[in-house]
Design an enzyme around this catalytic site. Sequence first.
Site, PDB file in Angstrom:
ATOM      1  N   ALA A  69      28.378  18.033  48.302  1.00 35.29           N
ATOM      2  CA  ALA A  69      28.810  16.668  48.602  1.00 35.29           C
ATOM      3  C   ALA A  69      28.504  16.410  50.070  1.00 35.29           C
ATOM      4  O   ALA A  69      28.260  17.343  50.828  1.00 35.29           O
ATOM      5  CB  ALA A  69      30.312  16.547  48.361  1.00 35.29           C
ATOM      6  N   GLY A 108      28.775  20.705  45.315  1.00 33.87           N
ATOM      7  CA  GLY A 108      28.516  19.616  44.364  1.00 33.87           C
ATOM      8  C   GLY A 108      27.123  19.683  43.767  1.00 33.87           C
ATOM      9  O   GLY A 108      26.905  19.220  42.638  1.00 33.87           O
ATOM     10  N   GLU A 111      27.405  21.970  40.955  1.00 32.66           N
ATOM     11  CA  GLU A 111      28.213  21.307  39.916  1.00 32.66           C
ATOM     12  C   GLU A 111      27.354  20.312  39.119  1.00 32.66           C
ATOM     13  O   GLU A 111      27.475  20.226  37.888  1.00 32.66           O
ATOM     14  CB  GLU A 111      29.425  20.630  40.567  1.00 32.66           C
ATOM     15  N   GLU A 131      33.086  25.650  48.853  1.00 36.73           N
ATOM     16  CA  GLU A 131      34.088  24.656  49.253  1.00 36.73           C
ATOM     17  C   GLU A 131      35.285  25.302  49.971  1.00 36.73           C
ATOM     18  O   GLU A 131      35.874  24.702  50.859  1.00 36.73           O
ATOM     19  CB  GLU A 131      34.585  23.896  48.011  1.00 36.73           C
TER      20      GLU A 131
HETATM   21  N1  T1G Z   1      26.887  17.344  53.999  1.00 33.21           N
HETATM   22  C1  T1G Z   1      26.432  16.712  55.115  1.00 33.21           C
HETATM   23  N2  T1G Z   1      25.588  17.274  56.030  1.00 33.21           N
HETATM   24  C2  T1G Z   1      25.193  18.527  55.776  1.00 33.21           C
HETATM   25  C3  T1G Z   1      25.630  19.262  54.638  1.00 33.21           C
HETATM   26  C4  T1G Z   1      26.511  18.612  53.724  1.00 33.21           C
HETATM   27  N3  T1G Z   1      26.957  19.214  52.613  1.00 33.21           N
HETATM   28  N4  T1G Z   1      25.071  20.496  54.689  1.00 33.21           N
HETATM   29  C5  T1G Z   1      24.311  20.518  55.815  1.00 33.21           C
HETATM   30  N5  T1G Z   1      24.381  19.356  56.462  1.00 33.21           N
HETATM   31  C6  T1G Z   1      23.681  18.991  57.706  1.00 33.21           C
HETATM   32  C7  T1G Z   1      24.117  19.835  58.905  1.00 33.21           C
HETATM   33  O1  T1G Z   1      25.252  19.300  59.512  1.00 33.21           O
HETATM   34  C8  T1G Z   1      22.883  19.750  59.804  1.00 33.21           C
HETATM   35  O2  T1G Z   1      22.912  18.503  60.441  1.00 33.21           O
HETATM   36  C9  T1G Z   1      21.731  19.733  58.798  1.00 33.21           C
HETATM   37  O3  T1G Z   1      22.313  19.321  57.542  1.00 33.21           O
HETATM   38  C10 T1G Z   1      21.101  21.082  58.593  1.00 33.21           C
HETATM   39  O4  T1G Z   1      22.132  22.005  58.293  1.00 33.21           O
HETATM   40  C11 T1G Z   1      32.845  18.023  45.295  1.00 33.21           C
HETATM   41  C12 T1G Z   1      33.607  18.840  47.795  1.00 33.21           C
HETATM   42  C13 T1G Z   1      22.786  24.050  53.337  1.00 33.21           C
HETATM   43  C14 T1G Z   1      22.954  26.441  53.873  1.00 33.21           C
HETATM   44  O5  T1G Z   1      29.501  23.628  52.110  1.00 33.21           O
HETATM   45  O6  T1G Z   1      25.977  25.729  54.262  1.00 33.21           O
HETATM   46  O7  T1G Z   1      30.309  19.950  47.602  1.00 33.21           O
HETATM   47  O8  T1G Z   1      23.250  19.318  62.734  1.00 33.21           O
HETATM   48  O9  T1G Z   1      21.853  23.367  60.406  1.00 33.21           O
HETATM   49  O10 T1G Z   1      21.171  26.614  58.650  1.00 33.21           O
HETATM   50  O11 T1G Z   1      32.761  20.281  45.005  1.00 33.21           O
HETATM   51  O12 T1G Z   1      23.930  23.595  56.001  1.00 33.21           O
HETATM   52  O13 T1G Z   1      20.981  18.734  61.926  1.00 33.21           O
HETATM   53  O14 T1G Z   1      22.683  16.921  62.283  1.00 33.21           O
HETATM   54  O15 T1G Z   1      23.353  24.161  58.510  1.00 33.21           O
HETATM   55  O16 T1G Z   1      19.354  25.724  57.128  1.00 33.21           O
HETATM   56  C15 T1G Z   1      29.700  22.176  49.821  1.00 33.21           C
HETATM   57  C16 T1G Z   1      27.170  23.270  53.709  1.00 33.21           C
HETATM   58  C17 T1G Z   1      30.176  20.850  50.306  1.00 33.21           C
HETATM   59  C18 T1G Z   1      27.138  23.534  52.259  1.00 33.21           C
HETATM   60  C19 T1G Z   1      21.582  24.899  55.307  1.00 33.21           C
HETATM   61  N6  T1G Z   1      28.466  22.515  50.505  1.00 33.21           N
HETATM   62  N7  T1G Z   1      25.871  23.456  54.328  1.00 33.21           N
HETATM   63  O17 T1G Z   1      21.761  25.719  56.414  1.00 33.21           O
HETATM   64  O18 T1G Z   1      20.861  24.140  58.237  1.00 33.21           O
HETATM   65  S1  T1G Z   1      31.748  20.473  49.616  1.00 33.21           S
HETATM   66  C20 T1G Z   1      28.475  23.233  51.626  1.00 33.21           C
HETATM   67  C21 T1G Z   1      25.397  24.706  54.576  1.00 33.21           C
HETATM   68  C22 T1G Z   1      31.406  19.988  48.007  1.00 33.21           C
HETATM   69  C23 T1G Z   1      32.242  19.296  45.802  1.00 33.21           C
HETATM   70  C24 T1G Z   1      32.612  19.660  47.177  1.00 33.21           C
HETATM   71  C25 T1G Z   1      24.107  24.787  55.319  1.00 33.21           C
HETATM   72  C26 T1G Z   1      22.872  25.023  54.409  1.00 33.21           C
HETATM   73  P1  T1G Z   1      22.431  18.375  61.913  1.00 33.21           P
HETATM   74  P2  T1G Z   1      22.116  23.490  58.945  1.00 33.21           P
HETATM   75  P3  T1G Z   1      20.713  25.631  57.661  1.00 33.21           P
END
Ligand code: T1G
Length: 696
Positions: A69, A108, A111, A131
């Site tokens: 998400a 998400g 999912e 999450e």
């Molecule tokens: N939402 C918004 N921005 C995101 C994002 C996300 N989910 N994931 C990454 N970014 C942005 C990050 O801030 C950065 O921005 C750029 O992308 C590159 O990321 C309903 C509620 C995917 C493994 O927890 O673990 O789904 O700094 O520098 O090292 O169940 O990002 O360039 O402006 O980290 O190659 C669950 C979180 C959400 C994954 C890539 N998902 N992201 O790593 O690049 S909760 C996560 C990561 C959810 C549902 C629920 C990592 C990555 P900027 P980066 P990277």
Amino acid sequence: MAATETINDVVQVEREGAVALIRIDNPPVNAAGLAVRAGLVDAIDALEADMEVKAIGLYAAGRTFIAGADIREFGKPPVDPWLPDVVNRIEDCAKPVVCALHGTTLGGGLEVAMAAHYRIGTPRLRIGLPEVSLGLLPGAGGTQRAPRLAGMRMALDMITSGRHVPAQEALEAGLLDEIRDGAPREIALAGARDAAEARIETRRTGDLPVAPDEAALADYRAKMAAEVPHLFSPHKCVEAVAAAARPLAEGLAEERALFHACQDSPQRAGLVHAFFAERAVAKFPERDAEPRELKRIGVIGGGTMGSGIATACLLAGYDVTLVEASTEALERGLATVTKNLDGAVTRGKLDAAGREATLARLDSATEIAALGQADLVIEAVFEDMGVKKEIFGKLDATLAPGAIMATNTSYLDVNEIAAATSRPEAVLGLHFFSPAHVMKLVEIVVADRTAPETVATGLALAKKLRKIGVRSGVCDGFIGNRLMQHYRKAADYMLLDGAHFQEIDRALEGFGFAMGPFRVSDLAGLDIGWSYRKRHADTRPAQERYVPVADRICEAGMFGRKTGSGYYLYGAGQGGPNPEAERILEEERARAGVTPRSFTDEEIVARYMTAMIAEATRVVEDGIAQRPIDVDAVLLFGYGFPRFRGGPLHHADRIGLDEVIRRIETYAAEDPHYWQVPGLLRRLAGEGKTFADLNG
Ligand code: T1G
């Protein structure tokens, strides 16, 4: 030729004969923001109604399928369509949906994939439900569909750990139906054709039965209670998976309720802040300058820090030259590097062949002259300005033009060190934290004449070392140690005024610190703080209150763990308070004429945190830290600040700036020199602003 139809800015549909493709393109990580969600629903609606279409392929452009998400939307009012509804719409689609997964398909994103009717992953795919690391739980059906595909135990493992699972393991667990190599579009197209021609068996995950696994549930309830008693969401994760034994609709409703409880928990806000802190700090003003390409790195000093820094550089793939003043010291340094690499093998970070190849990139010398080919040299010798200036003078005479010189000093003036060379523009501070091959934080200290290219090189190095580089200006102790020197005094003042060091440690461990300040001092070695206090004795303001307890303990030869006793006793059967330290404490209270009083845990935490917030504010006010989030990152990734609290200035916003000011003014009645309200704090409170407003 495929007919392409644009659903919206980030979702497109292509029709290829009897199949259609849905393409998501929302850089950088295809986060499931509003446009992606709305586009998916519109695409499914259109294709389900299209009589020509027999099957649908779903894929994403760029480096990854949906990585979750959109975290930036958290805490804001949710906008329809919600992700759970999008996921259910995909599952309910009358036409088979085949999902092609690549990159890091997380949260998400997984999912959405689990609601599709067939999942094909690329060989390098990693999937996960992280999450929990954001203080949440999978809120779009993940806690109900993962157990249906992979069983409760695997679902509990993934959801409570948040770990990234490689493709092969995901296939074996039933989370993928196939692994195919190729471009996501081609995989989605071939998969949709296979579905249209019934060459593959598609199925509705929600219809699959779940084998209740009470043993797994009991194991994970116990595991979470033991490992993360103070965290909120991990326990909710287990209860959500437990609901998977009930009919899908009931389980989804239970998941939704638990998700909202996590969403409303302050821990979610703290953990999301920490997620963005880790990434925001890299936004240096100098980040667009051209970094120098680094191949060979020199490290001067083979002590704990030098050998740790050498290990980190070797593990990141650099050629390293370790320099020490004597052969004996050099051999000790090389032995420590080798031991560190053995540790990496034990932790599975390196295999035996990798260890040999890594060691082959390490050479050593007892002369700085051996560093002539180095692109960057990091000096990590003991904290003496004269010695450091001499070394930088020699480096200046040895290194090729364009080479970069860095100091790992924790306190000393980098401007003064730079002035010992003819090229101060090539000098910066790279302040690592012990153990340097493990700790994530590096303070990148920018001196007055450091060139943007030099800073950009420091930032690029931190990234390559997979560390979190935080930009700091030059002052005594930079960001982290300057704060620690200040808030540590609050603990010492409470100690002298009546709180026992065990009480103070317990209260702060209850707040979430892995270890209280007195245990930390014993671990780091009391002699380090002692030599710092002795170095600063002449410049200490007369009106500053001084607590000599730690000095007295050191004068008695007790430096903490390394000598077997400090505030606490160490060694077999030990671990309790050191009676000698307690005796010294009583004597110093009597000498200071203090009538000890009691402190509640709340007051201990309030005073300690308020002191930390006050100095953190001054570090931003003085421009040493770019933004409040930089200070939060330093404390989170270098000083054991509890991640779920987001950092001292995020915490300040949570308790309210007026409340922080009220506390300082209250405490100032007893010590107006130590407790002062920073101007920035008054200004923000006066304007009704928060530290978050300064994070941009
Ligand atoms: N939402 C918004 N921005 C995101 C994002 C996300 N989910 N994931 C990454 N970014 C942005 C990050 O801030 C950065 O921005 C750029 O992308 C590159 O990321 C309903 C509620 C995917 C493994 O927890 O673990 O789904 O700094 O520098 O090292 O169940 O990002 O360039 O402006 O980290 O190659 C669950 C979180 C959400 C994954 C890539 N998902 N992201 O790593 O690049 S909760 C996560 C990561 C959810 C549902 C629920 C990592 C990555 P900027 P980066 P990277």
